[in-house]
Design an enzyme around this catalytic site. Structure first.
Site, PDB file in Angstrom:
ATOM      1  N   HIS A  60     -64.811 -46.145 106.724  1.00 14.76           N
ATOM      2  CA  HIS A  60     -65.215 -44.793 106.315  1.00 14.76           C
ATOM      3  C   HIS A  60     -65.718 -44.833 104.873  1.00 14.76           C
ATOM      4  CE1 HIS A  60     -64.514 -40.320 107.378  1.00 14.76           C
ATOM      5  NE2 HIS A  60     -65.518 -40.424 106.508  1.00 14.76           N
ATOM      6  N   ARG A 119     -68.595 -38.723 112.631  1.00 12.70           N
ATOM      7  CA  ARG A 119     -67.193 -38.522 112.958  1.00 12.70           C
ATOM      8  C   ARG A 119     -66.806 -39.423 114.124  1.00 12.70           C
ATOM      9  NH1 ARG A 119     -66.877 -36.587 108.760  1.00 12.70           N
ATOM     10  NH2 ARG A 119     -66.000 -34.595 108.086  1.00 12.70           N
ATOM     11  N   ARG A 160     -78.425 -31.927 105.996  1.00 13.28           N
ATOM     12  CA  ARG A 160     -78.825 -32.514 104.718  1.00 13.28           C
ATOM     13  C   ARG A 160     -78.930 -34.040 104.815  1.00 13.28           C
ATOM     14  NH1 ARG A 160     -74.834 -28.735 103.411  1.00 13.28           N
ATOM     15  NH2 ARG A 160     -75.529 -26.953 102.167  1.00 13.28           N
ATOM     16  N   ILE A 161     -77.908 -34.659 105.417  1.00 11.19           N
ATOM     17  CA  ILE A 161     -77.886 -36.118 105.484  1.00 11.19           C
ATOM     18  C   ILE A 161     -78.931 -36.634 106.457  1.00 11.19           C
ATOM     19  CG2 ILE A 161     -76.467 -38.125 106.050  1.00 11.19           C
ATOM     20  CD1 ILE A 161     -74.019 -36.439 105.218  1.00 11.19           C
ATOM     21  N   GLU A 191     -58.934 -44.101 112.892  1.00 14.53           N
ATOM     22  CA  GLU A 191     -59.179 -44.907 111.688  1.00 14.53           C
ATOM     23  C   GLU A 191     -58.041 -44.852 110.682  1.00 14.53           C
ATOM     24  OE1 GLU A 191     -61.765 -41.996 108.806  1.00 14.53           O
ATOM     25  OE2 GLU A 191     -62.820 -42.907 110.480  1.00 14.53           O
ATOM     26  N   PRO A 241     -71.685 -33.046 113.209  1.00 13.27           N
ATOM     27  CA  PRO A 241     -70.267 -32.744 112.996  1.00 13.27           C
ATOM     28  C   PRO A 241     -69.476 -32.981 114.277  1.00 13.27           C
ATOM     29  CG  PRO A 241     -71.476 -30.723 113.336  1.00 13.27           C
ATOM     30  CD  PRO A 241     -72.510 -31.817 113.288  1.00 13.27           C
TER      31      PRO A 241
END
Length: 335
Positions: free
Chosen positions: A295, A234, A154-155, A263, A206
Site C-alpha cells: 500500500h 482498494r 483525480r487520480i 493487507e 473506490p
C-alpha cells in the site's frame, strides 16, 4: 481542544509536530490501530484523527459518543472502514482528506505498469543474486498496447495524461460519468469493450457495494488473454481466489497489487520469517508475474504532509466554525 491520533507512522511525526506548532497544542499520538478492543483509551478526548486501517464500526462509534467525542477526521480519501450512516445518526461529525496528492498514486501506477511489462521486479531480484541472464524476460513496449483505465477521478485523470506520453495504441476508459477533458487523451468505451480490447487494465475506483469483487471470474473471462491487471485503489474490488486462478491458468498475464483485502497482515511489517494466515497472498508472493507492494502508491513527502495537515485542519474547522467542507455526509461521497 483535545485530540488523539491513531495509526501514526514514524514518517508522519515531523508533520504532526508542524501542526502542533501551527495550533499551539499537543496531540496524543498512538501507533496502534483504533478498534473496539482499545477504544477505551479515547476517554478524555473530544476529537480523533485516524486512518484507513482503523475499524470505525458502530460499536466503536457508540463508545466514542459515550466518551464525548464530537469530531473525527481520517487521513485518507477512502472511508469504507467507517460506518458513516451511523456516525451521522448519533451526531459525530467525520471528515476525510478528499485529495492529498493524486500525482503520488498516478506516478506509482505508471511505475507498476512498466515494472510488469519490463519484468523489472525479476530483474532486480536476479541482479541481487548476481544473475544477469536475460532468457525468458522479453519485455513489451507500451506503444504496441491498448491500455484500459477504469475510473476517471483525480487520480485516474492524471494517470491517463501520464500514459498518453508513452503513445500507446489506444487508451480506453470506462466511467459512469464522462469528462470532456479526458476525450483529448482517451476514448470512452463500454466496460465489455475495455475488457475485450485492453492488454493492461488499471483500476482507479473506490470500494463500494457496486465495485466489490469487480475483478472476478466473470469479468476476467471477458478480458483479453494475457491481460495485465494493476490495482492501486482498494483491495476489496478483487475476488482474490478468482484473481489467483486467472493467473494460474494464464488468462491473466501478470498483476501489480498495491492494495489487498487482508493487507493489515503484512503492510508496514517485516514478515520475512512469518507465514501469513491468508493462503492466497502466500501463493501470490511466490509468482514471478505478480508484484505486491505494501500500500505504497500514496507514500510521498507531499502526500504525507497533506494527509496530516488537512486532517488536523478538518478538526479545527469543526471546532471553530461548526462545519467543515470535507465532512462526509453520505456514503456516496467518494473520489
Amino acid at each position: 481542544m483535545s485530540i488523539v491520533v491513531y495509526s501514526v507512522l514514524d514518517d508522519e511525526l515531523e508533520y504532526f509536530k508542524l501542526m502542533e506548532e501551527k495550533y499551539n497544542t499537543k496531540f496524543k499520538l498512538h501507533k496502534y490501530h483504533l478498534n473496539i478492543d482499545n477504544v477505551d483509551n479515547a476517554k478524555g478526548y473530544d476529537s480523533i484523527v485516524f486512518n484507513a486501517r482503523d475499524a470505525i464500526t458502530y460499536k466503536v462509534l457508540d463508545k466514542l459518543k459515550e466518551y464525548g467525542v464530537k469530531y473525527m477526521s481520517t487521513r485518507s480519501v477512502g472511508f469504507d472502514n467507517i460506518d458513516i450512516d451511523y456516525a451521522n445518526k448519533i451526531g459525530i461529525k467525520i471528515a476525510n482528506v478528499p485529495s492529498y496528492s493524486p500525482n503520488s498514486v498516478s506516478e506509482f501506477t505508471v511505475l507498476s505498469l512498466l515494472s510488469l511489462l519490463k519484468h523489472y521486479n525479476n530483474l532486480i531480484i536476479n541482479s541481487h543474486n548476481r544473475n544477469y541472464i536475460r532468457t525468458g524476460l522479453v519485455a513489451k513496449e507500451i506503444r504496441n498496447l491498448n491500455i484500459g483505465v477504469i475510473g476517471t477521478g483525480r487520480i485516474g485523470t492524471l494517470t491517463i495524461k501520464h500514459l498518453k506520453g508513452f503513445s500507446p495504441k489506444n487508451i480506453y476508459v470506462y466511467s459512469r460519468t464522462q469528462k470532456e477533458e479526458i476525450k483529448n487523451y482517451a476514448e470512452y468505451v463500454s466496460l465489455d469493450k475495455l475488457y475485450k480490447e485492453s492488454d493492461a487494465i488499471i483500476y482507479h475506483i473506490p470500494f463500494t457495494k457496486e465495485t466489490k469483487d469487480i475483478i472476478c471470474k466473470e469479468s476476467i473471462s471477458k478480458m483479453k488473454k494475457g491481460v495485465y491487471i494493476i490495482n492501486v485503489s482498494r483491495g476489496g474490488i478483487v475476488n482474490n481466489i478468482d484473481l489467483l486462478n486467472g493467473l494460474k491458468n494464464g488468462h491473466i498475464g501478470g498483476a501489480a497489487i498495491d492494495v489487498y483485502s487482508n493487507e493489515i497482515e503484512y503492510v508496514n511489517k517485516d514478515i520475512k520469517n512469518i507465514v501469513l494466515k491468508d493462503d492466497i497472498i502466500e501463493e501470490l508472493f511466490k509468482m514471478d508475474n505478480v508484484i505486491i507492494t505494501p500500500h505504497f502508491a500514496f507514500y510521498t513527502d507531499e502526500a504525507l504532509s497533506n494527509m496530516v495537515s488537512i486532517s488536523i485542519d478538518n478538526i479545527f474547522d469543526f471546532k471553530n466554525k461548526g462545519e467543515c467542507e470535507n465532512q462526509i455526509k453520505t456514503v456516496n461521497k467518494n473520489q
